[in-house]
Design a protein around this motif. Structure first.
Motif, PDB file in Angstrom:
ATOM      1  N   ARG A 130      97.091  35.689  56.044  1.00  0.00           N
ATOM      2  CA  ARG A 130      96.106  34.685  55.632  1.00  0.00           C
ATOM      3  C   ARG A 130      96.771  33.502  54.935  1.00  0.00           C
ATOM      4  N   PHE A 131      97.934  33.716  54.336  1.00  0.00           N
ATOM      5  CA  PHE A 131      98.554  32.675  53.508  1.00  0.00           C
ATOM      6  C   PHE A 131      99.902  32.209  54.074  1.00  0.00           C
ATOM      7  N   GLU A 132     100.015  32.133  55.373  1.00  0.00           N
ATOM      8  CA  GLU A 132     101.280  31.712  56.007  1.00  0.00           C
ATOM      9  C   GLU A 132     101.414  30.193  55.894  1.00  0.00           C
ATOM     10  N   VAL A 133     102.005  29.747  54.783  1.00  0.00           N
ATOM     11  CA  VAL A 133     101.935  28.350  54.389  1.00  0.00           C
ATOM     12  C   VAL A 133     102.637  27.415  55.380  1.00  0.00           C
ATOM     13  N   VAL A 134     103.773  27.828  55.915  1.00  0.00           N
ATOM     14  CA  VAL A 134     104.494  26.954  56.848  1.00  0.00           C
ATOM     15  C   VAL A 134     103.703  26.799  58.140  1.00  0.00           C
ATOM     16  N   ARG A 135     103.179  27.883  58.637  1.00  0.00           N
ATOM     17  CA  ARG A 135     102.404  27.815  59.881  1.00  0.00           C
ATOM     18  C   ARG A 135     101.119  27.016  59.682  1.00  0.00           C
ATOM     19  N   LEU A 136     100.465  27.196  58.538  1.00  0.00           N
ATOM     20  CA  LEU A 136      99.242  26.455  58.267  1.00  0.00           C
ATOM     21  C   LEU A 136      99.507  24.965  58.136  1.00  0.00           C
ATOM     22  N   ALA A 137     100.626  24.605  57.501  1.00  0.00           N
ATOM     23  CA  ALA A 137     100.921  23.192  57.262  1.00  0.00           C
ATOM     24  C   ALA A 137     101.465  22.486  58.494  1.00  0.00           C
ATOM     25  N   LEU A 138     102.262  23.188  59.308  1.00  0.00           N
ATOM     26  CA  LEU A 138     102.992  22.526  60.384  1.00  0.00           C
ATOM     27  C   LEU A 138     102.646  23.029  61.776  1.00  0.00           C
ATOM     28  N   GLY A 139     101.783  24.034  61.856  1.00  0.00           N
ATOM     29  CA  GLY A 139     101.469  24.600  63.160  1.00  0.00           C
ATOM     30  C   GLY A 139     100.717  23.661  64.077  1.00  0.00           C
ATOM     31  N   GLY A 140     100.073  22.654  63.519  1.00  0.00           N
ATOM     32  CA  GLY A 140      99.319  21.717  64.343  1.00  0.00           C
ATOM     33  C   GLY A 140     100.109  20.515  64.801  1.00  0.00           C
ATOM     34  N   SER A 141     101.374  20.442  64.444  1.00  0.00           N
ATOM     35  CA  SER A 141     102.192  19.306  64.864  1.00  0.00           C
ATOM     36  C   SER A 141     102.386  19.330  66.376  1.00  0.00           C
ATOM     37  N   PRO A 142     102.487  18.153  67.009  1.00  0.00           N
ATOM     38  CA  PRO A 142     102.688  18.110  68.452  1.00  0.00           C
ATOM     39  C   PRO A 142     103.943  18.883  68.871  1.00  0.00           C
ATOM     40  N   GLY A 143     103.793  19.752  69.860  1.00  0.00           N
ATOM     41  CA  GLY A 143     104.922  20.525  70.359  1.00  0.00           C
ATOM     42  C   GLY A 143     105.299  21.710  69.511  1.00  0.00           C
ATOM     43  N   ALA A 144     104.525  22.004  68.464  1.00  0.00           N
ATOM     44  CA  ALA A 144     104.858  23.135  67.597  1.00  0.00           C
ATOM     45  C   ALA A 144     104.780  24.444  68.368  1.00  0.00           C
ATOM     46  N   TRP A 145     105.722  25.326  68.071  1.00  0.00           N
ATOM     47  CA  TRP A 145     105.730  26.672  68.676  1.00  0.00           C
ATOM     48  C   TRP A 145     105.921  27.700  67.573  1.00  0.00           C
ATOM     49  N   PHE A 146     105.001  28.623  67.474  1.00  0.00           N
ATOM     50  CA  PHE A 146     105.131  29.768  66.583  1.00  0.00           C
ATOM     51  C   PHE A 146     104.860  31.006  67.419  1.00  0.00           C
ATOM     52  N   GLY A 147     105.802  31.902  67.456  1.00  0.00           N
ATOM     53  CA  GLY A 147     105.640  33.088  68.284  1.00  0.00           C
ATOM     54  C   GLY A 147     106.662  34.137  67.923  1.00  0.00           C
ATOM     55  N   HIS A 148     107.019  34.950  68.913  1.00  0.00           N
ATOM     56  CA  HIS A 148     107.948  36.045  68.682  1.00  0.00           C
ATOM     57  C   HIS A 148     109.149  35.943  69.610  1.00  0.00           C
ATOM     58  N   VAL A 149     110.281  36.397  69.092  1.00  0.00           N
ATOM     59  CA  VAL A 149     111.508  36.522  69.862  1.00  0.00           C
ATOM     60  C   VAL A 149     111.797  38.011  69.995  1.00  0.00           C
ATOM     61  N   ALA A 150     112.283  38.407  71.144  1.00  0.00           N
ATOM     62  CA  ALA A 150     112.480  39.831  71.444  1.00  0.00           C
ATOM     63  C   ALA A 150     113.714  40.368  70.737  1.00  0.00           C
ATOM     64  N   GLN A 151     113.597  40.513  69.414  1.00  0.00           N
ATOM     65  CA  GLN A 151     114.711  41.015  68.621  1.00  0.00           C
ATOM     66  C   GLN A 151     114.184  41.685  67.360  1.00  0.00           C
TER      67      GLN A 151
END
Length: 406
Positions: A260-281
């Motif tokens: 609920r409090f993921e501050v970086v994703r909340l602040a920057l997730g809407g930027s053009p071209g932003a990607w937040f996801g998972h890497v297989a590691q």
């Protein structure tokens, strides 16, 4: 889900190449050359003596062995044209190692090979017995190391201490190098850096700063924020406004997962071209890549081992690539000191490890502690990451394994 290789390519592609600057040669160690450097003159700059000995006239070489009269002494740094304006003549001249040889010198004979075998006795006698010697012996000829105009080092070369010494020895005082990467570090979370029963010390901030320093990456500023997205954006704006040169990337730690409090994703997730996801590691599955005010933001997960692994896999090599440096991306080969079993799914695991050389001279890697991403203390003596493929594959003790040095 991205593979680690795909995410590295994405991060590296977001960070542009760095501009060049001119620095003093003596301050250029470990920098990357931005252009070829050619020799402004020959090396050595003049014929000089390789030994403490006697400079023998070229005209007398054919008559050796012989007793020769003794002329003036030529010390290193002395101009032989002032000591012997007409050249060497018929007499032998005492020359010290590195001394510029007088005109007419055919060879240098070490003082210990002559009779008497020391300078003072020969000077007192006014003569010295010199054995037969071939032409050119113990003469360091001008240009024998490098001719004027030859390329000394090429663009893209890293300047080692020996390379710096070679440049200074040639009289090169300034060199064009690529600018070092410069970053802002940001750790986030209301619990970070606070005391009390639920606070957590900010170990990631100092760790990232030290990792950057070890990699030759300059830290423009280090900031810490809580769970307020507006405060994070304000802090980043203030950091970017600081003078001191361009910032090539912002590295954040934490605040990018699904809470609920993921501050970086909340602040920057809407930027053009932003990607937040998972890497297989594992560790370091959650990752992010976005931008703020045109500056790439490389978003690392917040658990300490996840931060360490992600910096080593993505931030460090991407920034070094931008500088034109060769980054140790693929790792090196070692021998597994024990059985290692991969995860049952497709994720690659990176286990903290310790490198040793065994009795057979082989480089071995032994796992340290457990695999959980919060076990930072168990990684305190780790000097590598051991790459273990997924799919349940097992690597037996004694089999090859890939490791990444820390």
């Amino acid at each position: 889900m991205r593979t680690p290789e795909e995410h590295l390519d994405a991060v590296a592609g977001a960070i542009p190449g760095l501009s060049c600057q001119t620095v003093l040669a003596e301050a250029a160690a470990d920098r990357i050359l931005a252009a070829d450097v050619t020799a402004p003159g020959p090396s050595p700059r003049f014929d000089n003596s390789q030994m403490d000995g006697w400079a023998i006239p070229a005209a007398r070489l054919g008559s050796l062995p012989a007793t020769l009269s003794v002329g003036p002494t030529i010390a290193a740094g002395a101009d032989p044209a002032r000591v012997l304006p007409g050249g060497l003549g018929e007499a032998a001249a005492a020359v010290m190692t590195g001394a510029r040889l007088p005109a007419g010198t055919g060879a240098v004979v070490p003082v210990e090979d002559c009779d008497p075998d020391d300078f003072a006795a020969a000077e007192a006698a006014g003569a010295v017995r010199v054995p037969a010697t071939p032409a050119g012996r113990f003469i360091r000829a001008a240009g024998s190391d490098l001719r004027a105009g030859e390329t000394v080092l090429r663009a893209g070369d890293r300047l080692t201490p020996v390379a710096v010494a070679a440049l200074i020895g040639l009289g090169v005082t300034e060199v064009p190098v690529l600018r070092r990467p410069r970053v802002i570090l940001c750790t986030g979370g209301a619990e970070i850096g606070r005391g009390g029963p639920a606070g957590i010390p900010d170990s990631n901030g100092p760790m990232l700063e030290l990792l950057c320093a070890a990699a030759g990456i300059d830290v423009a500023r280090r900031i810490r924020v809580d769970d307020d997205p507006a405060a994070l954006l304000s802090a980043l704006d203030a950091a970017l406004a600081d003078p001191g040169g361009p910032v090539d990337a912002i590295l954040t730690s934490g605040g990018i997962s699904h809470g609920r409090f993921e501050v970086v994703r909340l602040a920057l997730g809407g930027s053009p071209g932003a990607w937040f996801g998972h890497v297989a590691q594992q560790p370091g599955g959650p990752q992010g890549l976005t931008a703020h005010r045109g500056v790439p933001v490389v978003c690392l997960p917040g658990n300490p081992m996840s931060t360490l692994v992600s910096f080593r896999l993505f931030a460090r090599p991407a920034l070094l690539r931008a500088e034109g440096a060769a980054a140790d991306v693929g790792g090196i080969a070692a021998i597994a000191a024990e059985r290692l079993t991969g995860l049952p799914d497709a994720r690659v695991s990176f286990r903290r490890g310790r490198l040793r050389v065994d009795g057979a001279g082989r480089l071995t890697a032994a796992q340290l502690g457990g695999g959980s991403s919060h076990l930072l203390a168990q990684a305190a003596t780790a000097d590598c990451l051991i790459r273990v493929p997924g799919g349940g594959r097992a690597i037996a003790a004694g089999e090859p394994v890939t490791v990444l040095r820390l």
